[in-house]
Design a protein around this motif. Sequence first.
Motif, PDB file in Angstrom:
ATOM      1  N   PRO A 192       0.822  -1.222   0.000  1.00  0.00           N
ATOM      2  CA  PRO A 192       0.000   0.000   0.000  1.00  0.00           C
ATOM      3  C   PRO A 192       0.854   1.270   0.000  1.00  0.00           C
ATOM      4  N   ALA A 193       2.010   1.210   0.672  1.00  0.00           N
ATOM      5  CA  ALA A 193       2.870   2.397   0.774  1.00  0.00           C
ATOM      6  C   ALA A 193       3.308   2.903  -0.595  1.00  0.00           C
ATOM      7  N   TYR A 215      -1.271  -8.249  -7.901  1.00  0.00           N
ATOM      8  CA  TYR A 215      -2.249  -8.541  -6.853  1.00  0.00           C
ATOM      9  C   TYR A 215      -1.959  -7.559  -5.728  1.00  0.00           C
ATOM     10  N   GLU A 216      -2.915  -6.700  -5.421  1.00  0.00           N
ATOM     11  CA  GLU A 216      -2.665  -5.659  -4.423  1.00  0.00           C
ATOM     12  C   GLU A 216      -2.566  -6.248  -3.015  1.00  0.00           C
ATOM     13  N   VAL A 217      -1.508  -5.872  -2.313  1.00  0.00           N
ATOM     14  CA  VAL A 217      -1.363  -6.300  -0.917  1.00  0.00           C
ATOM     15  C   VAL A 217      -2.527  -5.724  -0.097  1.00  0.00           C
ATOM     16  N   SER A 218      -2.995  -4.552  -0.518  1.00  0.00           N
ATOM     17  CA  SER A 218      -4.103  -3.923   0.213  1.00  0.00           C
ATOM     18  C   SER A 218      -5.373  -4.775   0.167  1.00  0.00           C
ATOM     19  N   ALA A 219      -5.530  -5.568  -0.890  1.00  0.00           N
ATOM     20  CA  ALA A 219      -6.704  -6.448  -0.963  1.00  0.00           C
ATOM     21  C   ALA A 219      -6.599  -7.527   0.119  1.00  0.00           C
ATOM     22  N   ILE A 253      -5.955   0.097   1.608  1.00  0.00           N
ATOM     23  CA  ILE A 253      -4.953   1.116   1.251  1.00  0.00           C
ATOM     24  C   ILE A 253      -4.373   1.747   2.524  1.00  0.00           C
ATOM     25  N   SER A 254      -5.246   1.969   3.511  1.00  0.00           N
ATOM     26  CA  SER A 254      -4.830   2.695   4.712  1.00  0.00           C
ATOM     27  C   SER A 254      -3.793   1.959   5.552  1.00  0.00           C
ATOM     28  N   GLY A 274      -3.879   3.012  10.110  1.00  0.00           N
ATOM     29  CA  GLY A 274      -4.667   2.356   9.072  1.00  0.00           C
ATOM     30  C   GLY A 274      -5.099   0.953   9.467  1.00  0.00           C
ATOM     31  N   GLU A 275      -4.144   0.197   9.975  1.00  0.00           N
ATOM     32  CA  GLU A 275      -4.475  -1.164  10.384  1.00  0.00           C
ATOM     33  C   GLU A 275      -5.508  -1.140  11.516  1.00  0.00           C
TER      34      GLU A 275
END
Lengths: 140, 427
Positions: B81-82, B109-113, B248-249, B255-256
């Motif tokens: 996300p960063a 593949y987005e880590v945010s997903a 994303i956060s 964010g977490e």
Amino acid sequence: MPDVMELVYEVSNEDFTRAGEASSDVKRKLKKLGIPSDVIRRVSIALYEGEINMVIHAYGGKVTVTISEEAITMVLADKGPGIPDIDKAMEAGYSTAPDNVRNLGFGAGMGLPNMKKNSDEMNIETQIGVGTTVTMTVKL
Amino acid sequence: MDLYGNSVYLLENQCKGCTNCIKHCPTQAIRVRNGKAVISTEKCIDCGECIRICPHHAKKAKRGFIDAINNYDYSVALPAPALYGQVNHLEDVNILLTALKAMGFDDVYEVSAAAEIISRESREYITSHREKWPIISTACPTVVRLIQVRYPDLMDNLLPLITPAELAARQARARAVERTGLPPERIGIFFISPCPSKVTAAKSPIGYKHSDIDCVLAIKDLYPILVSTMGEVADHPEDLAISGKIGISWGITGGEAGGLLSDAYVAADGIENIIRVLEDLEDDKFSSDLEFIELNACNGGCVGGVMTVENPFAAKAKMQALRKYMPVSATHNVKTYPYDAEWTDNVEYMPVFELADNLKDSMAKMSEIEALCKELPGLDCGCCGAPTCRALAEDVTRGVAKKSDCSYVLREYLHKLTDDFHELNQI
């Protein structure tokens, strides 16, 4: 080689945010010595409460921590006003702390009960106008 | 498993033997010996502070490079996300993701997903483990390592879940196998990371045996090509984004914790600050109603990682702008492959700072250290190669340094020698 170690700390009453310096240092050293973590936890909580008491009620004092293979002994000696009624002081929730201290979140009347709870033995010697010495032992 | 598989290493020819790194290392893992820094791998927690502080750029993070995609038949990029906070005016994540494909990856593949799935798993774990409150986040591998070497009492509070990057790797591999029919080992999973601790986590994971991440790339290495490729694909992005605000956060502090949908949390960042939080946690100084502690070793969270390019606070502002019009979460619209997010291994305390293996010897050593400390000047100047006088005293008792490594001790010794010599001359 010595079988016991002694650590000595002066607890200053100038600044209450400095209360906890002795317990932090003791905690750091006990970790280095490899003392079991549950013992460290009890020692640091008991000692921190004791330090706070010395700052709030007794204008500071002296902490002596003795470490042996059997136990950790903490002697907290002050030249404060003394405790008029020890039984009352041991009651959970009983406090004589002034309002300004309570406003800071201290003085909930849990100091001595917490110290007793976290040590295997606790002894209080007190004399009005002379001072108080609290001795706590946590066994290894 | 390599227990101490650090990623931070020294470029010896660039090291001038100055004392900047030893003074900034939070675990006192570095000494200067014979004019060069030496990193103790068992004490290093891969926080990257020495990389940040070294004026001679003599500290580096081991990492992979993009040409490694040629070792696989199919490659998938996992952007942290960063990464989204690094580029200017990013209005559509799809542009960035499409650019990654244009750079040579077959898929992204987005880590945010995966982070959104971990958020959900965390909520369930926290709700069903009240006796372990406050639960401490394990997303930052440096935090986990720090607790593992210094806070034995807090081990039980660790959230025993794999990181979003790890889950993303497992999901990405399953999806790639399904799409291509290739054997899993022919698929390369590339995590684009903000920091060296994630390199270590892929190599020597904590809490599970094997990581599905094949190669960790640094955001800062990819950045120049990424930005120019984004320009090329900006007018025809593919629809690749699969995450929302919650995911994303995770790249920024809070964010977490925000993904837990509860306000009973503490979120702290910066290595010195997290040490303060851990010390206080250990002493029971936090409210017992607290559910969760989010800790990030870098200022600002992952956007402050040492392998990023942007100022962490500017990156945070960009991520706030980017997430503004995103859905809260998007993962429920995406196919999820079967997974088990829980740790499979017991994580044990590593007493690397203990003086000896029994109390008697430890006490003897500590008495020696205390006595030595009284003879040292207490200036903590670092000239001896140890960060503090106490650290030198400890090194001396461990037999890895001499008292005369201290310039002040040496000077006094020389003074005495000249005095004696002078006296001798008088006779």
